[in-house]
Structures are given as C-alpha cells and as structure tokens.
Design a protein around this motif. Structure first.
Motif, PDB file in Angstrom:
ATOM      1  N   UNK A 180       0.824  -1.207   0.000  1.00  0.00           N
ATOM      2  CA  UNK A 180       0.000   0.000   0.000  1.00  0.00           C
ATOM      3  C   UNK A 180       0.862   1.263   0.000  1.00  0.00           C
ATOM      4  N   UNK A 181       2.057   1.196   0.621  1.00  0.00           N
ATOM      5  CA  UNK A 181       2.896   2.390   0.731  1.00  0.00           C
ATOM      6  C   UNK A 181       4.070   2.394  -0.245  1.00  0.00           C
ATOM      7  N   UNK A 182       4.260   1.302  -1.005  1.00  0.00           N
ATOM      8  CA  UNK A 182       5.441   1.202  -1.870  1.00  0.00           C
ATOM      9  C   UNK A 182       5.286   1.973  -3.178  1.00  0.00           C
ATOM     10  N   UNK A 183       4.085   2.405  -3.489  1.00  0.00           N
ATOM     11  CA  UNK A 183       3.825   3.207  -4.695  1.00  0.00           C
ATOM     12  C   UNK A 183       2.505   3.918  -4.503  1.00  0.00           C
ATOM     13  N   UNK A 184       2.267   4.940  -5.305  1.00  0.00           N
ATOM     14  CA  UNK A 184       1.009   5.664  -5.210  1.00  0.00           C
ATOM     15  C   UNK A 184       1.128   6.934  -4.396  1.00  0.00           C
ATOM     16  N   UNK A 196       0.720  16.227  -1.870  1.00  0.00           N
ATOM     17  CA  UNK A 196       0.758  14.815  -2.239  1.00  0.00           C
ATOM     18  C   UNK A 196       2.019  14.535  -3.045  1.00  0.00           C
ATOM     19  N   UNK A 197       2.833  13.601  -2.561  1.00  0.00           N
ATOM     20  CA  UNK A 197       4.003  13.124  -3.281  1.00  0.00           C
ATOM     21  C   UNK A 197       3.739  11.708  -3.774  1.00  0.00           C
ATOM     22  N   UNK A 198       4.686  11.172  -4.489  1.00  0.00           N
ATOM     23  CA  UNK A 198       4.670   9.750  -4.862  1.00  0.00           C
ATOM     24  C   UNK A 198       5.427   8.997  -3.778  1.00  0.00           C
ATOM     25  N   UNK A 199       4.772   8.022  -3.158  1.00  0.00           N
ATOM     26  CA  UNK A 199       5.388   7.257  -2.082  1.00  0.00           C
ATOM     27  C   UNK A 199       6.607   6.477  -2.577  1.00  0.00           C
ATOM     28  N   UNK A 200       7.595   6.381  -1.720  1.00  0.00           N
ATOM     29  CA  UNK A 200       8.812   5.593  -1.967  1.00  0.00           C
ATOM     30  C   UNK A 200       9.667   6.170  -3.109  1.00  0.00           C
ATOM     31  N   UNK A 260       1.587  -3.281  -9.144  1.00  0.00           N
ATOM     32  CA  UNK A 260       0.197  -3.186  -8.693  1.00  0.00           C
ATOM     33  C   UNK A 260      -0.432  -1.910  -9.234  1.00  0.00           C
ATOM     34  N   UNK A 261       0.300  -0.800  -9.129  1.00  0.00           N
ATOM     35  CA  UNK A 261      -0.205   0.490  -9.593  1.00  0.00           C
ATOM     36  C   UNK A 261      -0.508   0.466 -11.087  1.00  0.00           C
ATOM     37  N   UNK A 262       0.315  -0.242 -11.863  1.00  0.00           N
ATOM     38  CA  UNK A 262       0.148  -0.305 -13.313  1.00  0.00           C
ATOM     39  C   UNK A 262      -0.827  -1.386 -13.761  1.00  0.00           C
TER      40      UNK A 262
END
Length: 417
Positions: A180-184, A196-200, A260-262
């Motif tokens: 959940x926190x590795x992207x997005x 809002x930034x991009x996580x990781x 996951x994001x893609x």
C-alpha cells in the motif's frame, strides 16, 4: 460484565501476540479476552500467560451483533487485526455504540483520517478513540513530542523507521500495508501545508542508533505527517521516511508496488510472491519476478544501492541465508532555541535479536502497543474524543509504561543533539 476486562481483537497476529504477552507483564489484574477468527491458534499464547489471566473467543469482527456482545462492558478494546483500511471502521463503530474505549496500532493514512474525523462522536459517547498506538505511528510520534520539547520553535520533523531481515516470519497484513505504501499517493506536509508526493520516491539519510549508522530511507505514506501538523501547525515540513534492510528489499517492494499500480499484478498476487521470496522461492510467478528484478535494477541505477549489494542479496537468498537483523526508530526535529538554529533527536539506542524492544518489527510494535494499553488504562476517564499518540501520551509516562511491560530502560530512548 466486569470492568476489569480488556478485549483484544485479532490477537493471533504476530505483533498482537507480543502486545498481549508483554501487557500481561504489567502490574494489575486485568483479564484479557483474546479474540480471533482462528481461536485455536491462541491456545499456545494462553498457556504462556499467568494462569487465569486470559480467555479465548471466536470472533468475526464484521459480525456486528457478536462484536457488540463481546466488547460490552470492557475497559478497553484493542484492535490488532489489519489491514486497518478494512478493519478499523466496524470496530470503532461498535465501540462508539457500546461506549467502550478503543485503541489500535493503525498505520494506514485513510483509516487514521476516518478515525480522527469521529472526534465529536467519541466525545458524545464519552470515550477515547486512540489510533496509531504502535511503533510507527505510535512510539515515533512520542519521540517527536519529546524532542520538540527542547526547542522554542519547530520547523522540520523527520520520522524514520527501519525494519530488518525477518524471513520467513512476516504476516499478510504487514505485506499488504507494505504494498500500500510502496507506490502511489503519499500525503505529506511541505512548505507549511499538505501536499501529495509519490510514495517511496523521495529519499534522505538519517543517523540511526543501534549500530545502524547513517542509512538511506524513503518517504512513505504513513499517518504521522497527517496527524502531527495538528500539534505543530507552524512546521514547514513533516515527513515519515522508512526502509527495509538489506537495501535490495526496498527495490523489491518498489518494483512490486509499481506493478500493482500499473495493473500488472494484484495486491494479493504481490503478497503471495513476497511470501514465496521470504521462503527463498523466487520463480513461482514470472510476472512478479520481473517486477521485483526491475525494481532492484532501477534502485541500483538511481544509486540507492550498489550492484554488489544486489548480487550478494540474490546469492545469499539462493543459499537460504539471512542477514543479521537491524532496525529501529528515529525522530529528528529542527527549529530554534534561544533564537538560534537547533536540532533535537530521539532514537532507539540498541537493536538486534538479543534485545527486548527492537529485536524485530513485531517486538517493537507489540511492545509499544502494550505500553500504550497500560497508559490508556492509567488514563481511564481523562480523555474523550479521537486522538493520535502526540495528542495524549506524555513521553515520560510512555517510557515508564514501556518499563512496566518489561523493557530495560537503557533500550528505550537516547537523546542526540
């Protein structure tokens, strides 16, 4: 029903078991009602507790009627079942209806925001709703409050966490949170306001204690930058950074998170694959393997880790060898003191398998949760509303609570300027 009952929901989880065992070390005659959808798993835990201190109940937390029956009259309800983006709402709703105090170690931003939005409802119910009472968030927030007391003004806050090699003992909820926190999106605090930034993606280095030293950490979507601005609204930047040790684990997480994001993987597929990797099985899901290797290679190309470290990781993993565990927490606060720039740091001073508090992610989170439980029961009747740790947990009282659940004082905190 007796008012000396503490109900622990999701007690079979790794961190929850630590919290239960260590809470039982504290003074007091609280009876623990241990609930889980898999109650049979709790029997070994009950046998390790003092005789008569605990009983076991089967509970599906989504069964509202049964949930109300179990928590009725409790002095405190503790939710240890994650992921909190799915589990906290039904339990908090039941606690508001039953008018019983609630505590969790929620580390998801969305569910933390929802819980804090219930402040007025909790006041009307006459109960406290304590969220984020684990390691990060939780103890990390307390470290910030402690460090900030040294300063006249607060300008920047960096909270850092590091988790070491825990193969193969990692639960699904933990891995779901990692994905959940590795992207997005990463809601954080910058230039005096929310952004809002991009996580990781963004990185920094912090000087961790416990023999870790200076280490690269990644900005992550955690609740601290969402809750702390309420206490320090004048701060220019508040961010939470974290990482996994050894470094290639960060590339693994980022690669799978992006997949996951893609839409190339589902969260459950990624979690299944990480569990395979933690058991040193790499080739079960080719799409996941490609995503993992892509994340690791990109990490090397960005200079966040060396090619040698990646090769070593792959070779040792193939040989089923683990790294010595390294981890801990740090809070670095900058501002002014007597009109001059100043820095205050609080961090865990020791870590590793031979320590009590920072032997693993489970011991750190579980022990901190046990201390927050002790403090919440000590503070019974004093707070109504919804609270993050910095809102209600006095640092010295929290450190004392850590001692009461078995933590040696020299392991708790060190101050650095």
């Amino acid at each position: 029903m007796t008012a000396r009952r503490v109900v622990f929901i999701g007690a079979a989880g790794e961190m929850a078991r630590v919290a239960v065992e260590r809470f039982a070390k504290a003074d007091g005659d609280w009876h623990l009602v241990l609930c889980d959808i898999r109650p049979e798993i709790l029997q070994p835990l009950v046998k390790r507790l003092p005789a008569g201190r605990a009983s076991v109940r089967s509970l599906d937390l989504y069964d509202h009627r049964n949930l109300l029956e179990v928590i009725d009259g409790a002095a405190l309800v503790v939710l240890g079942a994650g992921p909190y983006i799915r589990t906290s709402e039904p339990v908090i709703t039941a606690c508001l209806e039953a008018k019983v105090p609630y505590l969790d170690f929620d580390d998801d931003v969305e569910s933390t925001q929802h819980a804090l939005s219930l402040h007025e409802k909790a006041k009307e119910a006459g109960i406290p709703v304590y969220v984020g009472c684990g390691a990060s968030p939780g103890m990390s927030n307390v470290l910030v409050a402690d460090a900030a007391r040294e300063l006249d003004t607060v300008e920047n806050i960096d909270l850092g966490w590091l988790v070491g090699d825990e193969r193969p003992n990692v639960g699904r909820a933990v891995l779901q949170h990692l994905m959940h926190i590795a992207a997005g999106d990463c809601l954080t605090w910058e230039n005096g306001g929310p952004v809002v930034h991009e996580s990781y993606v963004e990185t920094t280095t912090l000087q961790m204690g416990g023999g870790v030293g200076e280490i690269l950490l990644y900005e992550t979507a955690h609740p601290e930058p969402v809750t702390l601005p309420r206490r320090y609204p004048g701060a220019r930047r508040i961010r939470c950074v974290g990482g996994l040790d050894p470094a290639p684990f960060n590339g693994l997480a980022r690669g799978l998170g992006l997949a996951i994001q893609d839409g190339r993987l589902t969260t459950e597929e990624a979690v299944d694959y990480i569990l395979d990797v933690l058991d040193n099985r790499f080739f079960g899901n080719v799409r996941a393997l490609r995503a993992m290797l892509g994340g690791m290679v990109a990490q090397v190309r960005r200079g966040e880790s060396g090619a040698g470290a990646l090769v070593k990781f792959l070779v040792l993993s193939a040989l089923r060898r683990r790294y010595a565990w390294r981890g801990g927490l740090i809070a670095r606060v900058t501002g002014t003191r007597d009109g001059r720039p100043a820095v205050a740091v609080r961090r865990t001073p020791v870590g590793g398998s031979d320590t009590y508090l920072v032997a693993s992610m489970g011991t750190l989170t579980g022990t901190a949760c046990a201390a927050f439980m002790v403090l919440a029961l000590d503070e019974a009747g004093r707070h109504t509303g919804a609270f993050a740790p910095e809102d209600w947990a006095d640092p010295e009282k929290f450190y004392t609570a850590l001692e009461r659940v078995g933590t040696p004082r020299h392991e708790i905190v060190e101050s650095v300027r």
